[in-house]
Design a protein around this motif. Structure first.
Motif, PDB file in Angstrom:
ATOM      1  N   GLY A 243      42.180 -56.873 -14.382  1.00 17.94           N
ATOM      2  CA  GLY A 243      43.230 -57.385 -13.509  1.00 17.94           C
ATOM      3  C   GLY A 243      42.668 -58.389 -12.522  1.00 17.94           C
ATOM      4  N   GLY A 244      43.376 -58.570 -11.411  1.00 19.04           N
ATOM      5  CA  GLY A 244      42.928 -59.491 -10.377  1.00 19.04           C
ATOM      6  C   GLY A 244      42.150 -58.779  -9.291  1.00 19.04           C
ATOM      7  N   ARG A 245      41.580 -59.558  -8.397  1.00 21.34           N
ATOM      8  CA  ARG A 245      40.744 -58.992  -7.336  1.00 21.34           C
ATOM      9  C   ARG A 245      41.537 -58.156  -6.341  1.00 21.34           C
ATOM     10  N   THR A 246      42.850 -58.339  -6.274  1.00 23.71           N
ATOM     11  CA  THR A 246      43.664 -57.510  -5.380  1.00 23.71           C
ATOM     12  C   THR A 246      44.054 -56.183  -6.013  1.00 23.71           C
ATOM     13  N   ASP A 247      43.813 -56.025  -7.313  1.00 22.10           N
ATOM     14  CA  ASP A 247      44.151 -54.775  -7.988  1.00 22.10           C
ATOM     15  C   ASP A 247      43.117 -53.705  -7.641  1.00 22.10           C
ATOM     16  N   HIS A 248      43.493 -52.447  -7.852  1.00 18.26           N
ATOM     17  CA  HIS A 248      42.651 -51.334  -7.428  1.00 18.26           C
ATOM     18  C   HIS A 248      41.437 -51.170  -8.338  1.00 18.26           C
ATOM     19  N   PHE A 249      40.391 -50.600  -7.760  1.00 19.35           N
ATOM     20  CA  PHE A 249      39.165 -50.267  -8.484  1.00 19.35           C
ATOM     21  C   PHE A 249      38.599 -49.001  -7.865  1.00 19.35           C
ATOM     22  N   VAL A 250      38.019 -48.139  -8.693  1.00 13.26           N
ATOM     23  CA  VAL A 250      37.399 -46.902  -8.213  1.00 13.26           C
ATOM     24  C   VAL A 250      35.894 -47.095  -8.233  1.00 13.26           C
ATOM     25  N   ASP A 251      35.281 -46.992  -7.068  1.00  8.71           N
ATOM     26  CA  ASP A 251      33.847 -47.259  -6.944  1.00  8.71           C
ATOM     27  C   ASP A 251      33.042 -45.991  -7.244  1.00  8.71           C
ATOM     28  N   LEU A 252      32.945 -45.668  -8.526  1.00  7.64           N
ATOM     29  CA  LEU A 252      32.175 -44.527  -8.996  1.00  7.64           C
ATOM     30  C   LEU A 252      31.319 -44.976 -10.186  1.00  7.64           C
ATOM     31  N   PRO A 253      30.225 -44.274 -10.496  1.00  4.36           N
ATOM     32  CA  PRO A 253      29.291 -44.747 -11.527  1.00  4.36           C
ATOM     33  C   PRO A 253      29.921 -44.967 -12.892  1.00  4.36           C
ATOM     34  N   MET A 254      30.925 -44.171 -13.266  1.00  8.26           N
ATOM     35  CA  MET A 254      31.489 -44.306 -14.609  1.00  8.26           C
ATOM     36  C   MET A 254      32.526 -45.427 -14.721  1.00  8.26           C
ATOM     37  N   PHE A 255      32.820 -46.096 -13.597  1.00 11.72           N
ATOM     38  CA  PHE A 255      33.797 -47.185 -13.599  1.00 11.72           C
ATOM     39  C   PHE A 255      33.084 -48.534 -13.641  1.00 11.72           C
ATOM     40  N   VAL A 256      33.622 -49.451 -14.471  1.00  9.87           N
ATOM     41  CA  VAL A 256      33.086 -50.803 -14.608  1.00  9.87           C
ATOM     42  C   VAL A 256      34.105 -51.777 -14.038  1.00  9.87           C
ATOM     43  N   ASP A 257      33.663 -52.645 -13.150  1.00 13.14           N
ATOM     44  CA  ASP A 257      34.563 -53.605 -12.507  1.00 13.14           C
ATOM     45  C   ASP A 257      34.607 -54.891 -13.322  1.00 13.14           C
ATOM     46  N   ALA A 258      35.694 -55.087 -14.064  1.00 11.64           N
ATOM     47  CA  ALA A 258      35.891 -56.314 -14.854  1.00 11.64           C
ATOM     48  C   ALA A 258      37.080 -57.104 -14.329  1.00 11.64           C
ATOM     49  N   ARG A 259      37.452 -56.866 -13.080  1.00 17.36           N
ATOM     50  CA  ARG A 259      38.550 -57.622 -12.484  1.00 17.36           C
ATOM     51  C   ARG A 259      38.101 -59.058 -12.229  1.00 17.36           C
TER      52      ARG A 259
END
Length: 223
Positions: A170-186
């Motif tokens: 998604g976009g940079r304003t969309d939510h993200f969970v800052d945990l090890p198993m999450f990958v940020d591809a926004r």
């Protein structure tokens, strides 16, 4: 029959990225019906038609005002589903273009290349077990899900699957969970790159959005 001048066709669909993606099936069907044709597309999202073998050129509707009088066939898809809200969006597109929907392939398509695939290899490995989610956070609340709902989803996802990765798009304003198993591809993934990413996932989870329509161009299950 000898056709010396290809049929000149213009397809227009302005507005949102998902709207442009949904127009790709119409263009494919036009090329099937008129194999000896030159098809131009006018859209605000020219990247949707990157690598598309059915089109001659893509006109940026924000910059270039196309002239329908120059074409033999002009199909304007603007507002066709907005004026017919009881129908599926793509059904409205196909009905406007062809007068029918029941016998036609209405699937959407995106054409990736090696560059797109290389970008995705920097995010996930072929051996990764992952899902793709779009935690939309937009001004139009109707298209968002609450964080409480998302956390309930994750609680069930991770039950017995502690090695599963979650790739957030998604976009940079969309939510993200800052945990090890999450990958940020926004951010800056092109539609074709989103398609490659989602095609390798167990499933896509999200609401009505551009990533959702990219997911529709794959065989990956959609929640």
């Amino acid at each position: 029959m000898i056709i010396e001048r290809p049929t000149q066709i213009l397809v227009r669909r302005r507005a949102a990225l998902g709207d442009a993606i949904m127009s790709t099936g119409v263009v494919r069907e036009l090329k099937r019906r008129y194999p000896n044709s030159d098809i131009d597309v006018s859209t605000e999202h020219v990247d949707v038609y990157a690598n598309n073998p059915h089109v001659r050129r893509v006109l940026n509707a924000r910059v270039v005002e196309s002239n329908p009088a120059m074409y033999d066939i002009y199909i304007n898809l603007d507002d066709c589903y907005e004026h017919n809200p009881l129908n599926h969006y793509i059904d409205s597109y196909f009905y406007r273009a062809f007068g029918t929907t029941t016998t036609l392939d209405r699937s959407v398509e995106l054409f990736d290349d090696e560059h797109d695939r290389a970008i995705i290899r920097t995010l996930v490995a072929p051996s990764d077990d992952y899902i793709v989610v779009h935690m939309r956070n937009w001004y139009w609340e109707l298209k968002n899900m609450s964080l409480d709902t998302w956390f309930a989803v994750y609680e069930q996802i991770f039950a017995g699957r502690d090695n599963l990765k979650v790739v957030c798009v998604g976009g940079r304003t969309d939510h993200f969970v800052d945990l090890p198993m999450f990958v940020d591809a926004r951010g800056d993934l092109a539609p074709q790159q989103l398609k490659v990413l989602i095609a390798g996932a167990r499933c896509f989870v999200g609401t009505d959005s551009a990533p959702y329509h990219c997911a529709a161009a794959t065989d990956t299950p959609i929640v």
